[in-house]
Write a protein that holds these residues in place. Structure first.
Motif, PDB file in Angstrom:
ATOM      1  N   ARG A   1       0.853  -1.187   0.000  1.00 33.64           N
ATOM      2  CA  ARG A   1       0.000   0.000   0.000  1.00 33.64           C
ATOM      3  C   ARG A   1       0.879   1.224   0.000  1.00 33.64           C
ATOM      4  O   ARG A   1       1.993   1.202   0.509  1.00 33.64           O
ATOM      5  CB  ARG A   1      -0.892   0.011   1.240  1.00 33.64           C
ATOM      6  N   PRO A   2       0.362   2.324  -0.531  1.00 24.47           N
ATOM      7  CA  PRO A   2       1.156   3.556  -0.453  1.00 24.47           C
ATOM      8  C   PRO A   2       1.288   3.978   1.000  1.00 24.47           C
ATOM      9  O   PRO A   2       0.403   3.723   1.816  1.00 24.47           O
ATOM     10  CB  PRO A   2       0.336   4.564  -1.260  1.00 24.47           C
ATOM     11  N   PRO A   3       2.406   4.619   1.347  1.00 22.00           N
ATOM     12  CA  PRO A   3       2.595   5.016   2.748  1.00 22.00           C
ATOM     13  C   PRO A   3       1.540   6.031   3.178  1.00 22.00           C
ATOM     14  O   PRO A   3       1.158   6.904   2.419  1.00 22.00           O
ATOM     15  CB  PRO A   3       3.995   5.620   2.783  1.00 22.00           C
ATOM     16  N   VAL A   4       1.116   5.882   4.396  1.00 23.89           N
ATOM     17  CA  VAL A   4       0.116   6.772   4.968  1.00 23.89           C
ATOM     18  C   VAL A   4       0.840   7.845   5.759  1.00 23.89           C
ATOM     19  O   VAL A   4       1.778   7.561   6.499  1.00 23.89           O
ATOM     20  CB  VAL A   4      -0.848   5.975   5.887  1.00 23.89           C
TER      21      VAL A   4
END
Length: 190
Positions: free
Chosen positions: A129-132
């Motif tokens: 997942r893209p970094p939050v």
């Protein structure tokens, strides 16, 4: 080069899970049809004869078989929704196989083992997942009452110069702001 090889390996796991789900779906459809055609199973348990009506379980197995086959086809088409649906369906299928343990213990254990293998194949590597973004740090402590209070530095200015009180500064001369030099009335500075 390593990323391409890793992507092919995980793609292989998804293909394996898709084919295994399609086969599990076909086997469950056959299992459900056998249960619907046999309708009843009788076996001896200790001193008693037990008769089990398999119509309900046959219908459940046909439905599970169709869902498993469809999710297997969706996995072969690389659908992310099919991957999530397959995990849920296979988990429910493994739980439903517990109901078959009395009638077909070896078959049920085999189906549970295959279901666990498919769940492993589907969850062993998930796309990253893209970094939050990190939430901002709260002021003060983590308690709700601490959020609205000023920080400790603002509340206790120990090492900061203190302003001179206004009543003391009255008897001392105050500095006046420097006036801008002008040559005459209406002239502009050069």
């Amino acid at each position: 080069m390593a990323d391409t090889r890793t992507a092919r390996i995980w793609s292989g796991w998804i293909t394996f899970a898709g084919i295994l789900l399609a086969v599990l779906g076909a086997l469950n459809i056959l299992e459900g049809l056998v249960a619907l055609l046999a309708n009843q199973v009788a076996f001896i348990d200790g001193d008693s004869l037990v008769v089990v009506d398999l119509t309900g379980l046959g219908i459940v197995m046909v439905v599970f078989g169709a869902l498993l086959a469809l999710s297997g086809i969706g996995l072969l088409l690389r659908s992310q929704a099919a991957r999530i649906a397959a995990i849920v369906i296979v988990a429910l299928h493994a739980i439903a196989q517990i109901a078959w343990l009395g009638a077909y213990p070896l078959w049920s254990l085999l189906m549970i083992a295959l279901s666990v293998t498919v769940i492993f194949a589907l969850t062993v590597h998930w796309p990253p997942r893209p970094p939050v973004a990190e939430p901002p740090a709260p002021n003060g402590g983590a308690h709700r009452a601490d959020r609205d209070q000023p920080t400790r530095e603002a509340a206790f200015p120990m090492n900061q110069p203190r302003p001179t009180p206004t009543h003391v500064a009255d008897d001392q001369p105050r500095p006046t702001p420097a006036a801008a030099p002008t040559s005459g009335p209406g002239s502009t500075p050069r």
